[in-house]
Design a protein around this motif. Structure first.
Motif, PDB file in Angstrom:
ATOM      1  N   PRO A 106      -2.623  -4.495  -6.751  1.00 30.19           N
ATOM      2  CA  PRO A 106      -3.665  -3.473  -6.346  1.00 30.19           C
ATOM      3  C   PRO A 106      -4.100  -2.479  -5.204  1.00 30.19           C
ATOM      4  O   PRO A 106      -5.382  -2.140  -4.398  1.00 30.19           O
ATOM      5  CB  PRO A 106      -5.050  -4.888  -6.839  1.00 30.19           C
ATOM      6  N   PHE A 107      -2.743  -2.755  -5.034  1.00 29.04           N
ATOM      7  CA  PHE A 107      -3.036  -1.567  -3.757  1.00 29.04           C
ATOM      8  C   PHE A 107      -3.247  -0.012  -3.499  1.00 29.04           C
ATOM      9  O   PHE A 107      -2.474   0.756  -2.830  1.00 29.04           O
ATOM     10  CB  PHE A 107      -2.068  -2.005  -2.606  1.00 29.04           C
ATOM     11  N   HIS A 108      -2.608   0.503  -5.417  1.00 32.09           N
ATOM     12  CA  HIS A 108      -2.971   1.581  -5.335  1.00 32.09           C
ATOM     13  C   HIS A 108      -3.295   2.825  -5.662  1.00 32.09           C
ATOM     14  O   HIS A 108      -3.067   3.700  -5.800  1.00 32.09           O
ATOM     15  CB  HIS A 108      -1.764   1.658  -6.622  1.00 32.09           C
ATOM     16  N   GLY A 109      -4.604   2.186  -4.801  1.00 34.08           N
ATOM     17  CA  GLY A 109      -6.213   4.176  -5.307  1.00 34.08           C
ATOM     18  C   GLY A 109      -5.910   4.908  -4.656  1.00 34.08           C
ATOM     19  O   GLY A 109      -6.268   6.395  -5.707  1.00 34.08           O
ATOM     20  N   ILE A 144       0.861  -1.300  -0.119  1.00 30.31           N
ATOM     21  CA  ILE A 144       0.198   0.182  -0.442  1.00 30.31           C
ATOM     22  C   ILE A 144       0.775   1.446  -0.009  1.00 30.31           C
ATOM     23  O   ILE A 144       0.809   2.077  -0.774  1.00 30.31           O
ATOM     24  CB  ILE A 144      -0.510  -0.033   1.687  1.00 30.31           C
ATOM     25  N   VAL A 161       2.871  -9.409  -8.123  1.00 26.82           N
ATOM     26  CA  VAL A 161       3.200  -8.427  -8.472  1.00 26.82           C
ATOM     27  C   VAL A 161       3.561  -7.129  -8.551  1.00 26.82           C
ATOM     28  O   VAL A 161       2.768  -5.784  -9.582  1.00 26.82           O
ATOM     29  CB  VAL A 161       3.157  -7.945  -6.894  1.00 26.82           C
TER      30      VAL A 161
END
Lengths: 475, 606
Positions: free
Chosen positions: A217-220, A211, A271
């Motif tokens: 997918p931790f990039h929001g 994150i 990842v």
């Protein structure tokens, strides 16, 4: 000696906030420049073991500081990017009080980052991560407009998630080790390597770092935070903060503390490759200068993680070299975006064109940074990508190597789209009177461009004297 | 003499060529001086009759700069330099006033340099270097003729380039088989690979000589290129080089014997080349084009002679090589005189030049008699030797050669009749004899033809016999064969007279062959170049290129449309996913975390 990296910025913060009058902002600028440039230069000329001699001030702080070559690379990058960011801030922020505030926060971030790379204790590490993070939150929201507040808030929310994960992980590890130093945690992991709680703890910690580093997918939070932040903060954030907070800690923990346990290398590679692909594809269709750079950041971090995940000394050396290169070329690109934003008042690349003739320095340096990002010789980025790809190939990850090369093409595509839409083409009428950005933006841009070319051209020399020791360290 | 003198044979023409390009006004004088000095060096070297070897460090890996001079190469050098000198002398008048004259001399001198180097080279890579250098100047010499000539030059470049590629592969094979590139040390066993290597090298050699099926550029060049070029390169220099290399590979390197099927292959190529080319020559209505088909046809005799692998055949082939170079270049020079003086080479427009251009006509008569094999001119003796050898191998080759002789004689009767005798054309009333610089080379060459004929024994003894390792004693040609030759020649004359009577006119003397029932159709197709291997190749290449172009478009579509569009579609999807919704981002992160945890547990489990 190492404690000076923490104490001098702290001393600066105290001195600058004493109640006296005068040209505090100029003094503050000079001080932070002295510190950051100084730390970059000092590190260059002294090898790792020089820093291990005890110093007077260290007696008052019982922090377990340690420096190896990896640390020194990071300290060098921190120094370079910090000085560039401060100069850009000086140019883009005109109000004296705001300048002073910025420099205060920058000094806090400096302490946080220096501490993160120097400490050998996972709990203290966590504390300094939070110090860095908090100064970043405030810096993103520095100008208090709506977008910036939203970006900062997203960062806070996801950072909180990361904090929860890491803190729980530290607690779980503490159950086994009884101590939070790297050595004892490492021993505990080794002794209880099949314990589900340990696995759970490591997973949590690694996810928290994903994150922080902004990997898919931790990039929001990342695109919003990077693009909403003020120009100088983007330079700092994209150039070094997330790299120290996410990637450096990941490298350090995976290699030195947890060791290559179980599927961790596979996870890193998956990842990494997902980040490379998604980041590059997402950048392709953006029309905001800084958003493109933000997604590009995700993609480039993917390369670093890929090199780390392949596990060979060459791959790790490549990853660390790419980390350094990334901090240089990405901060240069953000410096260019700052120049464009400052002069045109916009970051929408569709509204620009033909700025190259009016802003020659920005044009040239942006092109150099583009080459470095896409991995075109003789820019420095070529060598680090090459090392990573060769390492992948040597270890049998042919498909990963092929994807890594193919995505380089997409990288070139979206960066050249910037170049074409912003610097080449026809100048719109409303931008006829535009000028090159001020000296405090041109100076760091030129310096960073020279570093890219210099490192690229003298790579063989650097490889032997600088990267071979770094990778040997991990053997 | 120092062995470094060998280098001068390459350096002098090269330096002169550069000088000519720089100093345009003095080009004739420089070219004459350079070729003259080369000729003197070559004569001196030939008279000494020693073996020289010059070795300089070059590329390494067995690729060395070695020049070797021995009897054979000294003889070829002498011929090359003599022709170069005479042709340059001729060109002084012929090329005068043309605007590309300095380019012409420059390319000609570079060609001479490359030819000298190729003859002297004792290393295959060095040979290839000079050989390909010749290809470049050949291209330049044809291409200066204009736009049409450029197309011909391209045709030549592709044909010779392909055969040179064969030569290159052959050299690679020889290297693989023997481990050395030094020509004088190579002996290749004739196993399967050895035979392949021989055929590849042979293709390189005979295509340089202009044999079928590598001939089709020569008639085109005869029309388009400047005439001295035709007299120098296809008529003399290339024959010398091609047959020299063929002789080297058959005699020294592969040691072909009469029993080998390669010998029969060579003889077959020779016989076919003789017949087909002379058939084409017979029906030509243009002075230069007719000669150019003979330039192809005569190579057939040399290949046939060398292919017999009998000493008399080899000597005959080599003797024919030098004889052909002499009379063929002289014939081209007479064509040049006629062209220069009358402005045309179309046989329908010429006629009765005998009284206007007597010297040219005499030179033509001598050389035409030589090429037709009329005693006592040189062509008769070399052809008799080849007949002898062919007869010994198999009568069918002899018959083919004899038939070729008949047609050669017929076509030259036709040519001579049409150009120099018969009714004079009105436009040619004021034609004068050619100028002195053009006459001198023709007279010299014609005189050599006569001398070689009268003193053929000493000519063969001086120039050719030392080339063979085995003992060779020349014997008199068999009476039967000489009689047959005489009958054939008489038949040719009778045929010509009857043909003239029937069709009315020397040009049309062979029309009954041209329009014969089956032959007529074949001739028409041949005139339309339906049998030209180059044109056939072009058609095949066209089809292939269409297929490739279609594939290329498909690949382009994949790159330019499909990839880009799918990348943009993916980009849009990702963009739409990043809505800025906090809960969505948190869900992603947690879901990612769960997946990572599952993978970690799996990793530990195993």
């Amino acid at each position: 000696m190492l404690s000076l990296f923490l104490l001098l910025p702290l001393l600066g913060i105290i001195a600058l906030n004493l109640p006296y009058k005068g040209k505090k902002d100029t003094v503050a600028l000079l001080y932070v420049l002295l510190l950051s440039v100084g730390q970059a230069i000092v590190v260059l000329f002294h090898p790792a073991n020089f820093w291990h001699m005890p110093d007077f001030w260290g007696r008052f702080f019982h922090l377990a500081l340690y420096a190896d070559n990896l640390t020194l690379v990071l300290i060098l990058s921190i120094g370079i990017v910090m000085s560039a960011a401060v100069l850009v801030a000086w140019q883009t922020i005109s109000e004296s009080k705001s300048r002073l505030n910025f420099i205060n926060l920058a000094l806090v971030a400096l302490i946080g980052m220096n501490g993160t790379v120097l400490l050998t204790d996972i709990f203290s590490l966590y504390v300094f991560l939070e110090v860095t993070a908090i100064s970043s939150f405030i810096l993103i929201a520095f100008q208090r407009d709506l977008n910036a507040l939203e970006g900062a808030f997203k960062y806070i929310v996801l950072s909180a998630l990361a904090t929860i994960m890491m803190l729980s992980a530290i607690a779980a590890l503490l159950l086994f080790s009884g101590d939070t130093s790297f050595a004892s945690v490492s021993q505990a992991v080794k002794n209880n390597c099949c314990n589900p709680i340990i696995i759970f703890a490591i997973t949590l910690f690694v996810c928290g770092l994903f994150i922080k580093g902004g990997l898919v997918p931790f990039h929001g939070w990342l695109p919003a935070a990077y693009s909403a932040a003020p120009a100088a903060v983007s330079v700092l954030l994209a150039g070094i903060v997330t790299k120290v907070a996410g990637i450096y800690v990941l490298i350090r923990l995976v290699r030195d503390v947890f060791g290559p346990v179980g599927a961790i290398n596979d996870i890193l590679m998956i990842v990494g490759i997902i980040s490379i692909i998604i980041g590059a594809l997402a950048a392709l269709k953006q029309d905001d200068f800084k958003k493109i750079l933000a997604y590009s950041s995700i993609s480039q971090v993917g390369y670093i993680i890929l090199g780390l995940g392949c596990g060979s000394p060459l791959g790790i050396a490549g990853a660390i070299f790419h980390l350094f290169n990334h901090s240089i070329f990405k901060s240069l690109l953000f410096v260019n975006s700052a120049a464009v934003e400052k002069q045109t008042g916009s970051t929408d690349i569709n509204k620009m064109g033909g700025l190259g003739a009016k802003m020659p320095f920005s044009n040239a340096s942006c092109l150099i940074a583009t080459f470095s990002t896409a991995g075109i010789p003789p820019a420095a980025g070529f060598w680090s990508k090459l090392m990573i790809i060769i390492a992948l190939w040597q270890n049998g990850y042919h498909a990963y190597a092929a994807v890594a090369i193919l995505v380089s093409v997409i990288t070139l595509a979206y960066l050249l789209a910037i170049q074409r839409k912003v610097f080449f083409g026809i100048l719109p009428d409303e931008l006829k009177n535009i000028k090159e950005a001020g000296i405090w933006i041109v100076l760091p841009a030129a310096t960073l461009a020279i570093i890219i070319i210099g490192v690229g051209v003298f790579f063989p020399f650097l490889f032997n004297s600088f990267l071979v020791p770094v990778s040997n360290f991990f053997k | 003499m120092n062995a470094n003198i060998l280098l001068m044979l390459v350096i002098i023409p090269l330096v002169a060529a550069i000088l000519i390009l720089a100093i345009r006004r003095l080009s004739e004088i420089i070219a004459l001086l350079a070729t003259g000095s080369m000729l003197i060096i070559a004569i001196a070297l030939f008279r000494q009759n020693l073996t020289y070897s010059l070795s300089l460090p070059w590329a390494g890996f067995g690729i060395e700069f070695i020049f070797r001079l021995y009897h054979f190469s000294a003889f070829i050098l002498l011929a090359i330099t003599a022709f170069a000198f005479l042709i340059v002398l001729y060109s002084c008048s012929f090329m005068h006033g043309k605007n590309y004259v300095n380019q012409f001399y420059s390319y000609l001198l570079i060609s001479a340099a490359m030819a000298n180097g190729a003859v002297l080279a004792d290393n295959f890579v060095l040979l290839l270097f000079f050989w390909e250098g010749l290809l470049v100047t050949l291209f330049g010499l044809i291409a200066i003729g204009g736009k049409e000539a450029f197309r011909t030059a391209t045709k030549m470049f592709i044909i010779v380039g392909v055969s040179d590629l064969c030569l290159m592969i052959g050299i690679g094979l020889v290297w693989y088989l023997t481990g050395t590139l030094t020509i004088s040390k190579i002996t290749v066993p004739l196993n399967t690979l050895g035979c392949t290597a021989f055929i590849l090298l042979m293709i390189g050699a005979i295509s340089k000589g202009g044999s079928m099926p590598f001939h089709s550029w020569i008639p085109d060049a005869a029309v388009d290129a400047p005439l001295p070029f035709m007299a120098f390169l296809p008529a003399s220099l290339e024959k010398l080089l091609g047959i020299y290399l063929l002789a080297r590979i058959t005699l020294d390197m592969f040691k072909l014997t009469t029993g080998s099927w390669l010998s029969i292959l060579l003889m077959t190529i020779g016989a076919i080349t003789i017949l087909l080319a002379v058939m084409m020559a017979l029906i030509q209505k243009d002075y230069k084009k007719l000669l150019s088909y003979h330039a192809i046809s005569q190579v057939g005799y040399m290949i046939l002679g060398i292919g017999t692998c009998l000493p008399i055949g080899i000597i005959g082939g080599l003797f024919h090589m030098i004889n052909n170079a002499l009379y063929k270049s002289c014939l081209f020079l007479t064509a040049g005189s006629v062209e220069k003086q009358t402005g045309t080479t179309d046989l329908n427009k010429l006629g009765g030049l005998w009284s206007k251009m007597p010297v040219t006509a005499v030179c033509f008569l001598i050389t035409a008699a030589s090429i037709s094999g009329v005693p006592p001119f040189n062509g008769f003796f070399s052809k008799e030797m080849i007949y002898d050898a062919a007869m010994e191998r198999h009568p069918i080759f002899y018959i083919a050669a004899l038939l070729g002789s008949f047609l050669t004689a017929a076509s030259f009767l036709k040519l001579g009749h049409a150009a120099f005798f018969g009714k004079r054309n009105q436009e040619n009333e004021n034609t004068k004899e050619a100028s002195l610089p053009m006459l001198i080379p023709m007279v010299i060459i014609a005189a050599i033809c006569v001398l070689f004929g009268l003193y053929h024994r000493s000519a063969v003894g001086t120039f050719l016999t030392p080339i063979l390792t085995e003992q060779f004693v020349e014997h008199d040609a068999s009476v039967l064969l000489v009689t047959l030759t005489a009958i054939v020649l008489i038949l040719a004359v009778i045929h010509h007279i009857i043909g003239t009577e029937i069709h009315g006119g020397g040009v049309k003397a062979a029309d009954h062959i041209h329009h014969a029932p089956v032959l007529g159709g074949i001739y028409d197709k041949a005139e339309k170049r339906l049998f030209d291997p180059y044109e056939i190749g072009l058609k095949i290449v066209n089809v292939i290129s269409k297929i490739l172009s279609f594939m290329d478009k498909a690949v382009d579509w994949i790159y330019n449309s499909m990839t880009v569009n799918s990348a943009y579609a993916a980009s849009d999807t990702i963009k739409n996913l990043n809505t800025g919704n906090y809960s969505l981002y948190i869900i992603w992160s947690l879901a990612g975390g769960v997946i990572v945890l599952i993978m970690m547990l799996k990793g530990f489990g195993s």
